[in-house]
Design an enzyme around this catalytic site. Structure first.
Site, short mmCIF file in Angstrom:
data_model
loop_
_atom_site.label_atom_id
_atom_site.label_comp_id
_atom_site.label_asym_id
_atom_site.label_seq_id
_atom_site.Cartn_x
_atom_site.Cartn_y
_atom_site.Cartn_z
N ARG A 53 -6.53 1.82 -7.71
CA ARG A 53 -7.83 1.15 -7.83
C ARG A 53 -8.19 0.40 -6.54
NH1 ARG A 53 -9.30 0.17 -12.88
NH2 ARG A 53 -7.09 0.33 -13.36
N THR A 54 -7.26 -0.38 -6.05
CA THR A 54 -7.53 -1.18 -4.84
C THR A 54 -7.80 -0.27 -3.65
OG1 THR A 54 -6.10 -2.92 -5.68
CG2 THR A 54 -6.62 -3.00 -3.35
N LYS A 82 11.31 4.14 7.55
CA LYS A 82 12.64 3.53 7.41
C LYS A 82 13.19 3.10 8.76
CE LYS A 82 15.45 4.24 3.85
NZ LYS A 82 15.87 5.16 2.85
N ARG A 103 -1.08 -3.38 1.33
CA ARG A 103 -0.51 -3.64 0.01
C ARG A 103 0.99 -3.52 0.19
NH1 ARG A 103 -2.65 -4.37 -5.28
NH2 ARG A 103 -1.13 -3.69 -6.80
N HIS A 131 -3.86 -11.83 -3.96
CA HIS A 131 -4.68 -10.63 -3.99
C HIS A 131 -6.14 -11.10 -3.90
CE1 HIS A 131 -5.98 -6.67 -4.58
NE2 HIS A 131 -5.58 -6.42 -5.81
#
Lengths: 301, 152
Positions: A53-54, A82, A103, A131
């Site tokens: 959604r974001t 990594k 995020r 957020h």
């Protein structure tokens, strides 16, 4: 305004000006009007943790303004990187774009990114932390639905202990002289570290019926099964905090229900067609709010 | 000769930490890792004081505290005074102060905080309240008071 790490980075005046701009951008967000305000600009969406959604709403917002997006959405992206630190990854990405949405599963990741990035960092959620664009779209929805942000009576229902959206929103609404009603089982009550900072009147309640008729807004959150060791406890608690259309007979006619979505069954589908349901419009509001923010961060340069 | 002087002799060179919060001296020794050093150290506990009712004093011979040690001391006992002694006299009197930002000396208790999970990131805390000591992680926002501060 450079980075948006926390809602605290914005004063009330900046919040109101963003919400005003978001309102003006509604026709562009709906695709009825065109904009090329951010033509030639690139937004990086770096999702070290999935959040469809974001991410999609940021990409839609950027493209509605004529800009384009690069980035990764796959949690396995973390394994591609990594050995590389977040700081190094952000230094690289900030050289490829005009702003970065991040995020990340760890608290404080966006703050760290903002310390090393040359371009604006927008926090798209950092672990159990902040957020801020969710808080902005919640505020925008309340303002659009009720017509104002000041002096409202807002109820928050469900999991108030772990739900970070209600923590940030409570603190943001407190700045607008809101009276808050926290409605939850005792085990999921609003934590002290949130209520300690509130300057306005607030109260806690175990059931909704006793306060429903006073509310201008009811913000519902999902009670997660994982929070309960005993499934029977979960069923009992979740059942007690379910909203349906009959229950809403006591509510003010203009009372609006918000929910950050996805919902499970805390709001019955028979509420969807009532005049109280604002949660689908709320989900859409992520677009104009993020457009206003992107314009402010990238377009004004 | 006063009682205090009879108990512990003046030192020629080194540091005297005076006005340590009563009963906090032992912790200061531990945190600054002074007992592990090979100099002579005297710890006086619950000494009568004019300013405070009781205080602790630490005398460290042939060693001056560095900046990081003084910062740690400030968090442990903000009212302490550091006297640098050279040739039996006070060469410098340092009124310690908790800095606005406290870096690299305190652990963040939040295991999921980015500062505990990324190489080369040092911890950083903002001082919120000096009187009732409270500091806040600049990354994850976790707040800590005097009781639960863990030094690195």
């Amino acid at each position: 305004m450079k980075h948006i790490v926390s809602i605290e980075d914005l004063d009330n005046k900046s919040i109101m000006s963003l919400l005003k701009r978001a309102s003006e951008l509604l026709p562009v967000a709906e695709g009825k009007k065109k904009s090329d305000k951010l033509k030639g600009k690139i937004l990086s969406t770096c999702f070290f943790e999935p959040s469809t959604r974001t991410r999609l709403s940021f990409e839609s917002a950027m493209q509605r303004l004529g800009g384009s997006c690069i980035g990764f959405a796959d949690p396995s992206a973390t394994s591609h990187l990594k050995g590389e630190t977040l700081s190094d990854a952000i230094r690289m990405v900030s050289g490829y774009s005009d702003a970065v949405v991040l995020r990340h599963p760890r608290e404080g990741a966006a703050k760290l990114a903002s310390e090393v990035s040359d371009v604006p960092i927008i926090n798209g959620g950092d672990g159990a932390g902040q957020h801020p664009t969710q808080t902005l779209l919640d505020l925008f929805t309340i303002k659009e639905e009720i017509g104002k942000l000041e002096n409202l009576k807002v109820g928050m229902l469900g999991d108030l202990r772990y739900g970070r959206t209600v923590h940030s929103l409570s603190q943001a609404l407190d700045r607008f002289n809101t009276k808050l009603y926290f409605i939850s089982p005792e085990s999921l009550a609003m934590p002290d570290h949130v209520t300690d900072e509130l300057t306005n009147d607030w109260s806690t309640h175990q059931n909704l019926e006793s306060v429903l008729s006073e509310l201008d807004v009811l913000y519902v959150t999902r009670i997660q099964k994982e929070r309960f060791p005993d499934v029977e406890d979960y069923k009992r608690v979740a059942g007690a905090y379910r909203i349906n259309s009959e229950l809403l007979n006591n509510a003010k006619p203009k009372m609006k229900i918000l929910h950050p979505l996805p919902r499970v069954d805390e709001i019955s589908t028979n509420v969807d067609n009532t005049k109280h349901a604002a949660y689908f419009r709320q989900a859409f509001n992520g677009i104009p709010v993020r457009m206003a923010l992107l314009e402010k961060l990238i377009g004004d340069k | 000769m006063s009682d205090n002087l009879l108990r512990v002799q003046p030192i020629r060179n080194g540091t005297v930490i005076d006005h340590i919060k009563a009963s906090r001296g032992k912790k200061v020794l531990d945190i600054l890792n002074l007992s592990g050093s090979d100099t002579t150290i005297s710890l006086l506990i619950n000494v009568q004081s004019k300013i405070q009712k009781r205080k602790d004093i630490i005398k460290i011979e042939d060693r001056e505290l560095n900046e990081i040690e003084i910062e740690k001391l400030a968090l442990l006992s903000p009212d302490a005074i550091v006297n640098i002694i050279r040739n039996y006299s006070v060469a410098d009197k340092i009124k310690i102060e908790i800095p606005e930002f406290i870096s690299e000396i305190v652990h963040c208790p939040n295991e999921n905080c980015i500062c505990n999970n990324e190489r080369s990131v040092s911890t950083n805390f903002k001082l919120l309240n000096k009187e009732n000591l409270q500091i806040k992680c600049t990354y994850c926002g976790r707040k800590m008071d005097e009781e639960n501060i863990n030094f690195i």
